[in-house]
Each structure stands twice: as structure tokens, then as C-alpha cells.
Design an enzyme around this catalytic site. Structure first.
Site, PDB file in Angstrom:
ATOM      1  N   LYS A  26      32.246  66.279  59.350  1.00 58.60           N
ATOM      2  CA  LYS A  26      32.757  65.262  60.295  1.00 58.60           C
ATOM      3  C   LYS A  26      31.847  65.146  61.505  1.00 58.60           C
ATOM      4  O   LYS A  26      31.629  64.061  62.015  1.00 58.60           O
ATOM      5  CB  LYS A  26      34.137  65.681  60.831  1.00 58.60           C
ATOM      6  CG  LYS A  26      35.274  65.424  59.919  1.00 58.60           C
ATOM      7  CD  LYS A  26      36.597  65.540  60.657  1.00 58.60           C
ATOM      8  CE  LYS A  26      36.811  66.807  61.435  1.00 58.60           C
ATOM      9  NZ  LYS A  26      37.015  68.005  60.708  1.00 58.60           N
ATOM     10  N   GLU A 150      36.168  62.930  67.854  1.00 55.62           N
ATOM     11  CA  GLU A 150      36.323  63.616  66.566  1.00 55.62           C
ATOM     12  C   GLU A 150      37.439  64.643  66.680  1.00 55.62           C
ATOM     13  O   GLU A 150      37.438  65.483  67.571  1.00 55.62           O
ATOM     14  CB  GLU A 150      34.994  64.336  66.227  1.00 55.62           C
ATOM     15  CG  GLU A 150      35.067  65.161  64.969  1.00 55.62           C
ATOM     16  CD  GLU A 150      33.844  66.077  64.775  1.00 55.62           C
ATOM     17  OE1 GLU A 150      32.834  65.913  65.482  1.00 55.62           O
ATOM     18  OE2 GLU A 150      33.922  66.959  63.908  1.00 55.62           O
ATOM     19  N   ASP A 157      47.203  69.728  59.615  1.00 51.99           N
ATOM     20  CA  ASP A 157      47.296  70.999  60.337  1.00 51.99           C
ATOM     21  C   ASP A 157      48.353  70.859  61.444  1.00 51.99           C
ATOM     22  O   ASP A 157      48.388  69.841  62.139  1.00 51.99           O
ATOM     23  CB  ASP A 157      45.970  71.349  61.056  1.00 51.99           C
ATOM     24  CG  ASP A 157      44.833  71.596  60.089  1.00 51.99           C
ATOM     25  OD1 ASP A 157      45.111  71.783  58.899  1.00 51.99           O
ATOM     26  OD2 ASP A 157      43.667  71.586  60.539  1.00 51.99           O
ATOM     27  N   LYS A 199      41.618  62.335  44.037  1.00 51.35           N
ATOM     28  CA  LYS A 199      43.034  62.594  44.354  1.00 51.35           C
ATOM     29  C   LYS A 199      43.225  63.338  45.684  1.00 51.35           C
ATOM     30  O   LYS A 199      44.058  62.933  46.496  1.00 51.35           O
ATOM     31  CB  LYS A 199      43.679  63.374  43.199  1.00 51.35           C
ATOM     32  CG  LYS A 199      45.187  63.526  43.335  1.00 51.35           C
ATOM     33  CD  LYS A 199      45.928  62.239  43.069  1.00 51.35           C
ATOM     34  CE  LYS A 199      45.994  62.005  41.583  1.00 51.35           C
ATOM     35  NZ  LYS A 199      46.543  60.754  41.180  1.00 51.35           N
ATOM     36  N   PRO A 200      42.454  64.429  45.949  1.00 47.09           N
ATOM     37  CA  PRO A 200      42.670  65.100  47.241  1.00 47.09           C
ATOM     38  C   PRO A 200      42.451  64.146  48.422  1.00 47.09           C
ATOM     39  O   PRO A 200      43.203  64.170  49.394  1.00 47.09           O
ATOM     40  CB  PRO A 200      41.624  66.216  47.244  1.00 47.09           C
ATOM     41  CG  PRO A 200      41.244  66.423  45.817  1.00 47.09           C
ATOM     42  CD  PRO A 200      41.440  65.107  45.130  1.00 47.09           C
ATOM     43  N   GLY A 364      22.870  87.741  71.341  1.00 47.04           N
ATOM     44  CA  GLY A 364      23.803  88.705  70.763  1.00 47.04           C
ATOM     45  C   GLY A 364      24.586  89.417  71.847  1.00 47.04           C
ATOM     46  O   GLY A 364      24.274  89.298  73.034  1.00 47.04           O
ATOM     47  N   CYS A 391      17.445  85.420  74.998  1.00 45.54           N
ATOM     48  CA  CYS A 391      18.564  86.054  75.701  1.00 45.54           C
ATOM     49  C   CYS A 391      18.655  87.547  75.378  1.00 45.54           C
ATOM     50  O   CYS A 391      17.899  88.320  75.940  1.00 45.54           O
ATOM     51  CB  CYS A 391      19.857  85.311  75.439  1.00 45.54           C
ATOM     52  SG  CYS A 391      21.024  85.585  76.779  1.00 45.54           S
ATOM     53  N   HIS A 517      18.311  79.933  76.984  1.00 43.35           N
ATOM     54  CA  HIS A 517      18.384  79.452  75.598  1.00 43.35           C
ATOM     55  C   HIS A 517      17.734  78.074  75.498  1.00 43.35           C
ATOM     56  O   HIS A 517      18.406  77.060  75.711  1.00 43.35           O
ATOM     57  CB  HIS A 517      19.839  79.299  75.165  1.00 43.35           C
ATOM     58  CG  HIS A 517      20.629  80.563  75.140  1.00 43.35           C
ATOM     59  ND1 HIS A 517      20.978  81.172  73.972  1.00 43.35           N
ATOM     60  CD2 HIS A 517      21.156  81.315  76.137  1.00 43.35           C
ATOM     61  CE1 HIS A 517      21.691  82.258  74.239  1.00 43.35           C
ATOM     62  NE2 HIS A 517      21.815  82.367  75.544  1.00 43.35           N
ATOM     63  N   GLU A 519      16.984  76.506  72.919  1.00 42.23           N
ATOM     64  CA  GLU A 519      17.466  75.744  71.748  1.00 42.23           C
ATOM     65  C   GLU A 519      18.477  74.662  72.101  1.00 42.23           C
ATOM     66  O   GLU A 519      18.579  73.660  71.405  1.00 42.23           O
ATOM     67  CB  GLU A 519      18.054  76.686  70.687  1.00 42.23           C
ATOM     68  CG  GLU A 519      19.347  77.403  71.045  1.00 42.23           C
ATOM     69  CD  GLU A 519      19.131  78.695  71.823  1.00 42.23           C
ATOM     70  OE1 GLU A 519      17.995  78.928  72.278  1.00 42.23           O
ATOM     71  OE2 GLU A 519      20.095  79.470  71.983  1.00 42.23           O
TER      72      GLU A 519
HETATM   73  N1  GLN Z   1      24.708  90.396  75.820  1.00 41.31           N
HETATM   74  C1  GLN Z   1      23.706  89.947  76.708  1.00 41.31           C
HETATM   75  C2  GLN Z   1      24.267  89.537  78.063  1.00 41.31           C
HETATM   76  O1  GLN Z   1      25.431  89.246  78.187  1.00 41.31           O
HETATM   77  C3  GLN Z   1      22.945  88.787  76.123  1.00 41.31           C
HETATM   78  C4  GLN Z   1      23.796  87.576  75.923  1.00 41.31           C
HETATM   79  C5  GLN Z   1      23.173  86.559  74.995  1.00 41.31           C
HETATM   80  O2  GLN Z   1      22.338  86.889  74.166  1.00 41.31           O
HETATM   81  N2  GLN Z   1      23.618  85.295  75.102  1.00 41.31           N
HETATM   82  O3  GLN Z   1      23.552  89.502  79.033  1.00 41.31           O
END
Ligand code: GLN
Length: 555
Positions: A26, A150, A157, A199-200, A364, A391, A517, A519
Site C-alpha cells: 500500500k 494511507e 482490523d 475471492k479474498p 543499533g 550511528c 543517518h 539514509e
Molecule cells: N544506541 C546508540 C545511541 O542511542 C546508537 C543509536 C542508533 O544507532 N540510532 O546513541
């Protein structure tokens, strides 16, 4: 650009619902509709409704709901906002992600303030009014011709019902000519007979009608192109004209979806139905990007060493940013997702990285997998393989360098080991004492000052950049000196110089990491500099060049 003849006209609202299953695309259909309208000269914005009770996506594990997308204004949103931004080249505010949590928080707060004095507060009208108010607020604030909304999840649901009721009411209030319901539903193919089963989809249309919404158009999502007879059947059971049924079939890149839907006449149908006399569609720029994407001249293989490697949606923006970078140098980017913990259980496993052209360590949280990621970073540094860290990847690169290049044994982040002897990564001072988890990280776009004469400056071509953040920890100022003395260069800092934002190793082919970031700002045809730089370095290294050669690409 707002076309003159649309001034003083009413805003058009397009609502996208989903049937049969969630995750049928979607978000991509919504983004594609936006693109089809945009290239006809209309100003568009898009809203994602997430019927879960969380106020935002920030506290959700990416394994459950995919990556948390971060907007310029620091919203922690659903990843579909990323698709809207990429397809339509927009920078959306956080108000464009509406959740049940936000709606109830607002309604209950109004009730406590006495705004509904004397009344019994109900789903209809109080909750539905709040939903409509928020959708209209987006329309007013963004001053667009068309607002796409959207609805997450699947029709039927429990959590989605108030939202569907609200959009049902909007037809009455905004008028037939100003509202359009698009239903996207799966048409599965039976493995044994190869038959396409509608059908679904029919059931999901019935469910939508039971709620009071008759779709105006249906997008049937199917692995293969749906034949004319089957499309006719869908139209008949759906009570819509045949020309209003479209098929979204599997294509080699999702950026082709607006093209295949427009070829079937969807853009024209929507414009006619909403009385939007658009210009002739101008696809040339989009097609150029899709072509570069589809016809690469080279290929690089990247190892993404992460903690959520089991669910590709956890890294969707990173994945796209790498591919945008690849398209800019006509290179196909193949990404292998490797669970970092593998390198902890069996240290010699890290040698698999030899088979790649570059190592990428993403964001992470928490201790799991950090030692494995650092093994990968060490391997890249010692073997002079192109490396990009984002990060947590940036923070772990600092720790790895502290331990193995500066001799600071046991260096760590206090996030991983609060009692570490060398806390090279430390909680930011303003985070001390913060107990609430929701929306309390350092979030959104912040200014970064780039040092002249560095790799970062070559990539960004500017002394000031604005990049999106989402973190609580940072490089400990007490360790800047020793890290720099051993050759690490902090080539990007925050404006007062007390927060390290970019690191690089000038004596390596390409060793680069950022606290932010990149990205989230990468767009098709306008790749983010750090991702482009990394992919180009992987390619140039593979081609045996002495140094990576970057062409500066204006964002
Ligand atoms: N865990 C790390 C922090 O909080 C990095 C966070 C992340 O990678 N977005 O600073």
C-alpha cells in the site's frame, strides 16, 4: 508548484485502504499515486495512519514493525513516510503520521480540560472528529492540491475502524468530486494450478462496503500481470468501472511501480475522477533514474553486519540509500545481511568479509551483537576495505579504534558496559536522568560543521550540512585527544564543537562513519553523499584504483 487554476479550489483527498493481507505494498501504491500526480504538475503530500496504540513508532522494535523513520522535525515515524519522501522528494513533518495513541491522547486531554463539558465522549463523533481534524490540518499546513491518506493494516482490523469511519464521513463533508477511495488488495496465485484467485479481494471489498465505503478504484496486487478477464471480474464484483481496476505486479525495482500503474491509465483516471486537469505527465527524469538503476555497468557486494539482519525492513532506508548511491555510478549494489553475533560465536567467520567489496555497520541499540560488529570493523580497518558506519556503527568504530589502535583495553560504550574502564562512548549530558523512553532521544535535523580539506568536505562540498539524528550516546570529550593522536580525524562536529558527528581515517582507502543517518535524506537521483561515497569507493577499490574518485552530486 500550485497551478493557478487550482487556487481557491478545494483540496482533494485520496484515501488508500488495504485488503486481504498487510504488507501488500500500500505504501508503494500510495507513493506511486503521489508521483503520478506530481509529474502532472500537482502539489501533493501524504499521511500515514497507523492504527496501533503507540503514540509513535519510536519505542517499537524494528524486528516487529520494520525501521523507525526519522523526519527533519524529529518525528519517529512509520517507514512508509520514507517511501513518500523518496518517491515524491518531500520533507514531511511528523504530523503526517497519525496513530491511535495520538488521537486518544488528544481527545482525553481535551476531555480533562472540559472541552466536552456535559457530554458523553464517544468514538463517533469525538474520536472521528479528531482524526478528520488532523487530516485537514495537514492539508491546510502543507497547502497542497491533493492529500493522500494511507490507512495502515487491513480492512476489518478492530483498531482501524474509527479511522475508516472518519474517512467515510469525509466523503459526505468534502464531496464526491473531492474524495477518492483506492483499495489495494492481494490476488494470490494457487501454486498447483497457477490460477489467480480474486475471492479474498472480493471479501475485502465487501468488508469495506459493510463499513460504508464503496471503493472508486482497486489496485490488485499480484505476483504476475493479471489477465483482462480476471480484472473484469474484479470490476464486476467490486461495482466499479473496468477502467478503474489496475494491477500492481512484481517488477525488478519498486521505482517502476508508478510507471506501470500510469501505463495502465491510473494517473489519468484519478485526475479525471477528481476533476484535476493536469499537464501531460513528464516522466523523463524519473525514467532516467530507473534506467540507471536497471542497467548497471558494474556491481559491488556489500556486507551489512547488523543486529536485525533477519528482517530486511529493519534497514529499508539504508538499503535504498546504498542503491541510490549505486545508481549514481551505474553500479548494482548487492547487500548481504549478516547477523553480527555470528562473528562472536565463531571468530574465524569474520574472514567471509574477504568476499565483499565493502563493510557496512548500521544503527543499533543495546549490547547484543556489538562485539561481532566490532570484529567486522576491525577486519575492514586492518584489511583496508571500504567501511561505512552509521550511528551505532560510528560509535562502535570509535570503540574499536580506541581498543585496537590506541591500546585502550576494555574501551566501550556505557550503553553496553556501564562500568567500562574507558567509556569512550558516553550518554549525552542532557540525557542523564531522562526516564521517559518516548521521543526523548536527540532527534531530527541538526547542523553539522564539516572541516575543510577532509574526505567529508569532498563528499558534501559544503561547510554546513543538516542531518537527521536518533541517539542518546556520543563520543566522550575526554578521549578526543588520544583518538586524534592515533590518526582518527573528526571531520564533522556540531556548531559549538562539543559533539563529534563524522569520523574518518585519512590513511585508509575509505573509512568513514557518521553519528547521523544520511539514509533518511537520500532520494532516487539525489543520493546521500556518505552512501554515494561508500559505494563509489567499493567500486573504485574493486577496479584497483589508487584512490576513490568522487563526482560531487548536488543534493
Ligand atoms: N544506541 C546508540 C545511541 O542511542 C546508537 C543509536 C542508533 O544507532 N540510532 O546513541
Amino acid at each position: 508548484m500550485v497551478l493557478l487554476w487550482l487556487e481557491n479550489e478545494m483540496v482533494k483527498f485520496v484515501f488508500v485502504t488495504g485488503g486481504v493481507l498487510s504488507s501488500v505494498g500500500k505504501g508503494i501504491v500510495t507513493s506511486s499515486i503521489g508521483k503520478m500526480l506530481q509529474i502532472r504538475g500537482f502539489n501533493v503530500t501524504a499521511v500515514k495512519i497507523d492504527p496501533y496504540v503507540n503514540v509513535d513508532a519510536g519505542t517499537m522494535n524494528p524486528y516487529i514493525h520494520g525501521e523507525v523513520y526519522v523526519t527533519d522535525d524529529g518525528g519517529e515515524t512509520d517507514l512508509d513516510l520514507g517511501w513518500y519522501e523518496r518517491f515524491m522528494n518531500l520533507n514531511l513533518p511528523k504530523e503526517n503520521n497519525i496513530t491511535t495513541g495520538q488521537i486518544y491522547e488528544a481527545v482525553i486531554s481535551k476531555e480533562r480540560q472540559g472541552e466536552f463539558l456535559g457530554k458523553c465522549v464517544q468514538i463517533v463523533p469525538h474520536v472521528t472528529d479528531e482524526i478528520k481534524r488532523r487530516i485537514r490540518f495537514v492539508a491546510e499546513r502543507s497547502k497542497v492540491d491533493v492529500v493522500l491518506t494511507e490507512c495502515g493494516g487491513t480492512v476489518g482490523d478492530i483498531e482501524g475502524l474509527p479511522f475508516l469511519e472518519a474517512i467515510r464521513q469525509m466523503r459526505l463533508e468534502e464531496g464526491f468530486e473531492n474524495t477518492l477511495y483506492v483499495h489495494v488488495a492481494l490476488v494470490p496465485i494457487l501454486e498447483v494450478t497457477g490460477e489467480m484467485k480474486t475471492k479474498p479481494l472480493q471479501h475485502s471489498v465487501n468488508e469495506l462496503r459493510r463499513i460504508g465505503i464503496q471503493p472508486d478504484t482497486i489496485v490488485a496486487r499480484c505476483r504476475d500481470k493479471i489477465d483482462f478477464e480476471t480484472l473484469r471480474k474484479i470490476a464486476l464484483f467490486g461495482t466499479i468501472p473496468e477502467k478503474a481496476v489496475f494491477c500492481s505486479y512484481n517488477v525488478s525495482s519498486i521505482y517502476q511501480v508508478p510507471l506501470i500503474l500510469d501505463e495502465q491509465g491510473m494517473g489519468e483516471y484519478i485526475c479525471r475522477r477528481l476533476n484535476l486537469p493536469g499537464q501531460k505527465p513528464k516522466w523523463s527524469e524519473w525514467k532516467r533514474f530507473v534506467d540507471a538503476f536497471e542497467n548497471p555497468r558494474s556491481e559491488v557486494k556489500i556486507a551489512l553486519v547488523g543486529k536485525y539482519a533477519g528482517l530486511v525492513d529493519s534497514y529499508v532506508s539504508m538499503n535504498e540509500a546504498l542503491r541510490h548511491g549505486g545508481a549514481a555510478c551505474q553500479t548494482r549494489v548487492l547487500i548481504d545481511y549478516i547477523e553480527a553475533e555470528k562473528f562472536e560465536k565463531n571468530p574465524s567467520e569474520v574472514n567471509v568479509l574477504k568476499n565483499y567489496d565493502g563493510v557496512f555497520v548500521p544503527y543499533g541499540f543495546g549490547p547484543r551483537g556489538t562485539e561481532g560488529k566490532m570484529k567486522a570493523i576491525r577486519f575492514a580497518r586492518e584489511n583496508d576495505m571500504p567501511f561505512l558506519g552509521i550511528c551505532y556503527g560510528f560509535q562502535l568504530a570509535v570503540i574499536e579504534f580506541a581498543r585496537n589502535a590506541c591500546g585502550l583495553d576494555g574501551a566501550n560504550s556505557t550503553e553496553v558496559n556501564p562500568d567500562t574502564k574507558h567509556p569512550v562512548i558516553l550518554l549525552m549530558p542532557e540525557q542523564e536522568g531522562v526516564k521517559y523512553k518516548g521521543a526523548t532521544m536527540r532527534l531530527g535535523a541538526h547542523k553539522v560543521v564539516v572541516k575543510k580539506g577532509t574526505l567529508a568536505y569532498r563528499l558534501y562540498g559544503a561547510e554546513e550540512i543538516y542531518e537527521r539524528h536518533r541517539h542518546r550516546w556520543e563520543v566522550n570529550p575526554d578521549y578526543w585527544k588520544v583518538l586524534e593522536e592515533h590518526g582518527l580525524v573528526f571531520s564533522g562536529k556540531n556548531p559549538d564543537g562539543r559533539r563529534m558527528e563524522i569520523l574518518e581515517l585519512p590513511n585508509r582507502f575509505f573509512f568513514f562513519a557518521s553519528q547521523f543517518h544520511g539514509e533518511f535524506k537520500s532520494r532516487p537521483g539525489k543520493p546521500d553523499p556518505e552512501y554515494y561515497g561508500f559505494v563509489k569507493a567499493c567500486l573504485d577499490r574493486k577496479l584497483g584504483k589508487a584512490k576513490p574518485e568522487f563526482k560531487w552530486i548536488a543534493r
